[in-house]
Each structure stands twice: as structure tokens, then as C-alpha cells.
Design a protein around this motif. Sequence first.
Motif, PDB file in Angstrom:
ATOM      1  N   LEU A 198      41.939 -52.356  -4.926  1.00 51.44           N
ATOM      2  CA  LEU A 198      40.932 -51.363  -4.556  1.00 51.44           C
ATOM      3  C   LEU A 198      39.947 -51.199  -5.697  1.00 51.44           C
ATOM      4  O   LEU A 198      40.337 -51.092  -6.868  1.00 51.44           O
ATOM      5  CB  LEU A 198      41.603 -50.020  -4.268  1.00 51.44           C
ATOM      6  CG  LEU A 198      40.711 -48.870  -3.789  1.00 51.44           C
ATOM      7  CD1 LEU A 198      40.131 -49.174  -2.411  1.00 51.44           C
ATOM      8  CD2 LEU A 198      41.509 -47.565  -3.746  1.00 51.44           C
TER       9      LEU A 198
ATOM     10  N   ALA B  97      36.550 -48.750  -6.567  1.00 57.65           N
ATOM     11  CA  ALA B  97      35.795 -47.588  -6.115  1.00 57.65           C
ATOM     12  C   ALA B  97      34.554 -47.409  -6.967  1.00 57.65           C
ATOM     13  O   ALA B  97      34.582 -47.626  -8.186  1.00 57.65           O
ATOM     14  CB  ALA B  97      36.658 -46.333  -6.192  1.00 57.65           C
TER      15      ALA B  97
ATOM     16  N   ALA C  84      33.287 -48.454  -1.769  1.00 56.88           N
ATOM     17  CA  ALA C  84      34.605 -48.948  -2.180  1.00 56.88           C
ATOM     18  C   ALA C  84      34.840 -50.332  -1.593  1.00 56.88           C
ATOM     19  O   ALA C  84      34.279 -50.690  -0.547  1.00 56.88           O
ATOM     20  CB  ALA C  84      35.703 -47.995  -1.730  1.00 56.88           C
TER      21      ALA C  84
ATOM     22  N   PHE D 174      38.088 -41.227   0.414  1.00 54.99           N
ATOM     23  CA  PHE D 174      36.990 -40.972  -0.518  1.00 54.99           C
ATOM     24  C   PHE D 174      35.911 -40.060   0.053  1.00 54.99           C
ATOM     25  O   PHE D 174      34.932 -39.752  -0.640  1.00 54.99           O
ATOM     26  CB  PHE D 174      36.373 -42.295  -0.967  1.00 54.99           C
ATOM     27  CG  PHE D 174      37.234 -43.091  -1.897  1.00 54.99           C
ATOM     28  CD1 PHE D 174      37.245 -42.821  -3.254  1.00 54.99           C
ATOM     29  CD2 PHE D 174      38.069 -44.085  -1.413  1.00 54.99           C
ATOM     30  CE1 PHE D 174      38.055 -43.535  -4.120  1.00 54.99           C
ATOM     31  CE2 PHE D 174      38.889 -44.807  -2.268  1.00 54.99           C
ATOM     32  CZ  PHE D 174      38.889 -44.537  -3.626  1.00 54.99           C
TER      33      PHE D 174
ATOM     34  N   ILE E  42      32.504 -49.036   3.231  1.00 50.73           N
ATOM     35  CA  ILE E  42      33.692 -49.728   2.719  1.00 50.73           C
ATOM     36  C   ILE E  42      33.537 -51.220   2.967  1.00 50.73           C
ATOM     37  O   ILE E  42      33.228 -51.655   4.093  1.00 50.73           O
ATOM     38  CB  ILE E  42      34.976 -49.209   3.402  1.00 50.73           C
ATOM     39  CG1 ILE E  42      35.040 -47.678   3.326  1.00 50.73           C
ATOM     40  CG2 ILE E  42      36.196 -49.847   2.748  1.00 50.73           C
ATOM     41  CD1 ILE E  42      34.930 -47.106   1.929  1.00 50.73           C
TER      42      ILE E  42
ATOM     43  N   LYS F 126      44.432 -45.191  -4.441  1.00 49.50           N
ATOM     44  CA  LYS F 126      43.417 -44.262  -4.922  1.00 49.50           C
ATOM     45  C   LYS F 126      43.928 -43.490  -6.143  1.00 49.50           C
ATOM     46  O   LYS F 126      43.203 -43.311  -7.134  1.00 49.50           O
ATOM     47  CB  LYS F 126      43.030 -43.276  -3.827  1.00 49.50           C
ATOM     48  CG  LYS F 126      41.964 -42.279  -4.279  1.00 49.50           C
ATOM     49  CD  LYS F 126      41.700 -41.195  -3.253  1.00 49.50           C
ATOM     50  CE  LYS F 126      40.685 -40.176  -3.792  1.00 49.50           C
ATOM     51  NZ  LYS F 126      40.482 -39.037  -2.869  1.00 49.50           N
TER      52      LYS F 126
END
Length: 408
Positions: A36, A38, A75, A106, A113, A138
Motif C-alpha cells: 500500500l 498513500a 493511494a 482514507f 485509488i 493503513k
Amino acid sequence: MNDSVPSSISLPLPLGFRWSAVRAGIKASGKPDLALAACDTPAEAGVMYTSNQVVAAPITVGRKHLAATGGKVSAVIVNAGNANCATGEPGIEACHQSCVAVADAFGCVFDEIFPSSTGIIGVPLPVEKLMAAVPIAKAALGSGAESAEAFATAILTTDTKLKVAQENFTIDGKTVNLFGCAKGAGMIGPQLVPHATMLVYLFTDLGACSAHLTAMLSAAAKTSFDCISIDGDMSTNDTVLLLASGKSGAVAQGETVPLFEAALQRVCDTLAYKIIDDGEGVTHVVTLEISGAANNEDATAIAKTIATSPLCKTAWSSADPNWGRLLAAAGRAGVAFDPGQVQIAIGALPVFEYGVRAESFDEAATHAAMSEREYTIAIQMGHGPGRARFVTCDLTHEYVSINADYST
């Protein structure tokens, strides 16, 4: 990451991004398989995808998302172990659900995304595992080297080495940072278009719009990712994404542009080389330097034909100086040339000159040069100013074994 092991990330990372990786349970090995990234605020995105007519669900969804947002990304979610390709409408829906899960986490719209997948084709994606892992990912986000390295590690499949690269430069008192990571060890024969897979993620804190980022990325990819081959097979999932946060305060205008373009080219060149160096079963990395073609397109066509020739690649695996295979491959590249004008050197040793074997050809010395892990084959076509550089590798028994058993 073990503190006793030096990090492969040594320069400051771009401002405005955080990274993480967790185990979602998709990889059979049980290793981290959800990565992930962000963005502190929506980043501008430049992207290139495979030109394969068969594309994975995340490419279909990602294209729609970027079109809907005008190239903005909040993200990036990447899963390894499953390509989510040839999975029909359920695959599209699974990709959509994973994006919704990240967006909910988020507090942004799901169009912001960007999804990616890599792994085996044709197997339904267990999206419930991804969705369950998103909150954990996250919570693990960080902006340091350990977090970025975790992201870069989780995207790997048959890779055996981490592939990262960094550059930075300072202009008008502002430092622009660029960080890139990649995965790819097989099914590598990319032909990217603007709009196993090779996945490349590039992050910078430069300020630039989506269209400008895509233009700069396209130029860098043309002589890096589009000029490599492990096996000549084009993946259904190839993706190169460049995100710009703008947090450095520097923008892509004036003197900043060539500085950034040069840095981007170096990062792309480094990552492309690392992909070949970690190719499945690779024992030799071969750089083809073609010169003297009528134009650059002809030179590239010759290089690509040689780079993907099974006969050439198997000869390289045993360091066999069979220059006749090189000449024959060049001859079927669809490019007009006179063999009587061609010169070939392997590791700087002449092997063919002007239509016949080079007078100074030394088979033993050439075999020794080809026994090195890395070497160059230079071919002068004797026709014009066209040039190309192409990085490829040998074809070994190990490559066959890895891919013969891939799905079982």
C-alpha cells in the motif's frame, strides 16, 4: 527489516508519501503480498500500461479511475500472487471492491485509488482477504526507508532480489527526490503505451501535471523498459506509474525539467537493468549495442530480434561464441542491410567482419569473455546513424523448470 542489514534506500525519500506491506494470505509462501502506498494529498499521476490486447482487471479499472479523476491518485494498492486476469466480470468487481475498501479507509472517492495485481493468470482473486488486510496495511504506513522497502518487497513474485533506485537534485534551494521500485523476473518483454509481469512504481515530490508526467515517463521508458527482454513474452499486467506530490516546492518548468528528466531516465535505466539481472534462471546479462543502422527503429528491431532468439539465448547460457546465430537473427528482423558491411564484436573481441569470420577471431578468448556474468555484443551495420541499446539475458534449464511448474 533487520537493523543489522544495510538498507538499499540511502537517499531521502520523496515528501508526501507513505508506504506499507502486510500479509493478506494470497501468496502460497505466506510472505507479505499486499503493498500500500498513500499520498498525503492527491498526487498527479503519469502512467503507461502493457500494449497486450488481453489485460488484467486492475488495468481496466485503473484506466477508468485516472480518466475520472483527471490523473489524480490518493493511494495505490498492489497485490502479489494473483494477476486477476482472465477472471471476467467477477475480477472487475473484485478489483472495484478492493479500491472501495481502500477509499473507505482514507475517506476519499474510490476513483482516486490505483490498483495493480501480479501473479498467476485465470485464478479468481480472493478479494475478501485483501479487504480484511487494508486496515492493517493503513495502520502500518510509514514514510521512512523501512516502509518503502517493505512496499518494494511485497510486490515481488519469482524475483530473488529487491529492485529499487533513487535520485535527487537541488534547484533554487529546493531538493527534488525521486524513488522507484520494480518487480519482474519472467514474462518480461514489455512494449508500453501511454494510456511476469513488470510493475514499476515511481514517486517524486516534484510538482507536475498528469499529462507532463506521462510525456516524461514515455520518453524515459522508450530507452529503458521498452529495451529489455528476458523471454520476449509480454505480460497482461505491465504497469509503470509515476506519482508526483509537489511537496518539494519545485515545479516542472524551466531548468527543472531537464534535471528531472535526466534523473528519471537514470532511475528507469537502473530498474530495467535490475529486472534483467534478476531474470528467472539468468546466468549472463547481455547488452546489445547496435549501431550503423538506417535509423533508430531499425536498430531496435535488430536488437529485439537477437534478444528474443532462443538460439542466441541458449548459446549465451553456455558461453558459446556462435556469432552465426547473431547474424542470422539480425537477417530476419525485417530490416534491409548488406551483410558485407556488418561488423560484430563480443566483449570487444572481433568475431565477424565484412561478410566473413573476423581474421583475428579467437574462439577461446571469446568463450572466456562470454563466461563473465555481464558482457556486451556490439554490431555495426554499416548503413547509417541508427543506434539502439537493448539489455537481455541467456535462457537456461532453470528458466524452463521455473515456468514448467509455475501453476502447480
